[in-house]
Design an enzyme around this catalytic site. Structure first.
Site, PDB file in Angstrom:
ATOM      1  N   LYS A  11       5.945 -61.036  21.519  1.00  0.00           N
ATOM      2  CA  LYS A  11       4.847 -61.784  21.809  1.00  0.00           C
ATOM      3  C   LYS A  11       5.030 -63.579  20.525  1.00  0.00           C
ATOM      4  CE  LYS A  11       1.999 -58.436  23.057  1.00  0.00           C
ATOM      5  NZ  LYS A  11       0.777 -58.127  23.206  1.00  0.00           N
ATOM      6  N   HIS A  98       1.940 -60.918  32.696  1.00  0.00           N
ATOM      7  CA  HIS A  98       1.359 -60.751  31.475  1.00  0.00           C
ATOM      8  C   HIS A  98       0.139 -60.348  31.184  1.00  0.00           C
ATOM      9  CE1 HIS A  98       0.410 -58.640  27.130  1.00  0.00           C
ATOM     10  NE2 HIS A  98       1.613 -58.248  27.370  1.00  0.00           N
ATOM     11  N   GLU A 100      -2.591 -60.627  28.602  1.00  0.00           N
ATOM     12  CA  GLU A 100      -2.350 -62.535  27.971  1.00  0.00           C
ATOM     13  C   GLU A 100      -2.481 -63.439  28.687  1.00  0.00           C
ATOM     14  OE1 GLU A 100       0.141 -61.390  24.290  1.00  0.00           O
ATOM     15  OE2 GLU A 100      -1.723 -59.586  24.046  1.00  0.00           O
ATOM     16  N   GLU A 169       0.545 -51.272  32.478  1.00  0.00           N
ATOM     17  CA  GLU A 169      -0.579 -52.131  30.828  1.00  0.00           C
ATOM     18  C   GLU A 169      -1.667 -52.073  31.156  1.00  0.00           C
ATOM     19  OE1 GLU A 169       2.464 -53.666  27.831  1.00  0.00           O
ATOM     20  OE2 GLU A 169       1.756 -55.697  29.044  1.00  0.00           O
TER      21      GLU A 169
END
Ligand code: PEP
Length: 253
Positions: A11, A98, A100, A169
């Protein structure tokens, strides 16, 4: 040979000197690991060259990838990085979708485009799928995950999945220390594989489905022991050399 894949997602962490140091440790400590384990790290773009240099020894089989990519190969897109550039630098993987980034507004369509441009440039997309806590509590996990998967299949075709990695995830398990239980994760992995098998059995058998969400050296074994879990996408624990090395060694069984 079935290979277990361990990918670290750094990240927005680290400095150049930290990247160099952790890579020296990983390269040294993981030199003896068997080919049953595939290992990669995904640093910030700005640290990639340092990582790439650390991995340049011929016998080193750790690979690296990016955490994101632009949908287009070239053009006036200030501040963006293309798959062509990543390929030029020697990257292998690109994390696509992802949570995020989805939470920051990335759409299913953009994710499918990123998946496509990644493959067009000879890179392997790591397609992240996962539900929120509210969606899980409402019994929507499978529907949410399969809708995210179908958005990519619709744009890229089922065959494209054979040259990709899927990462399940659950959002509620990312960075929270709350791992999905091995049973919870296995159930979703099985569901993803069954869904793929309805469209193409070969793809379903060959695609790697890895788990991400607070994986660490304590829970990795139980997760990796599940029939449909082919490895892990590791966030926080990949920032600690010892933890990441332990997870890679656990995968080597
Ligand atoms: C991730 O961000 O992909 C992730 C799995 O993070 P963590 O391991 O910290 O939950």
């Amino acid at each position: 040979m079935q290979q277990t894949l361990v990918i670290g997602n750094w990240k927005m962490h680290g400095t150049l000197s930290w990247s160099q140091k952790i890579m020296e440790t990983l390269v040294g400590e993981l030199a003896g690991i068997s080919e049953k384990v595939g290992i990669a790290v995904c640093p910030a773009y700005i640290h990639m060259e340092t990582v790439s240099r650390a991995l340049s020894k011929p016998e080193c089989f750790i690979r690296f990838g990016a955490q994101n990519v632009h949908t287009k190969e070239e053009g006036a897109f200030t501040g963006e990085i293309s798959a062509t550039m990543l390929s030029d630098l020697g990257a292998t993987f690109v994390i696509v979708g992802h949570s995020e980034r989805r939470e920051a507004g990335e759409t299913d369509k953009a994710i499918a485009e990123k998946f496509k441009v990644t493959q067009t440039n000879g890179l392997v997309p790591v397609l992240c799928l996962g539900e929120s806590l509210v969606q899980r509590e409402h019994g929507e996990t499978e529907q949410v995950v399969l809708n995210q998967l179908d958005a990519v299949i619709f744009e890229c075709g089922i065959d494209a999945l054979s040259d990709s990695i899927i990462a399940y995830e659950p959002i509620w398990a990312i960075g929270t220390g709350k791992t999905a239980s091995a049973d919870q994760a296995q159930t979703v992995h099985r569901c993803i594989r069954d869904h793929l098998a309805e469209k193409n059995e070969v793809v379903a058998k060959t695609v790697k489905i890895i788990y991400g969400g607070s994986v660490n050296s304590t829970n990795a074994k139980e997760l990796f022991d599940q029939a449909d879990i082919d490895g892990g996408l590791v966030g926080g624990a990949s920032l600690k050399a010892e933890e990441f090395i332990s997870i890679c060694k656990i995968a080597d069984y």
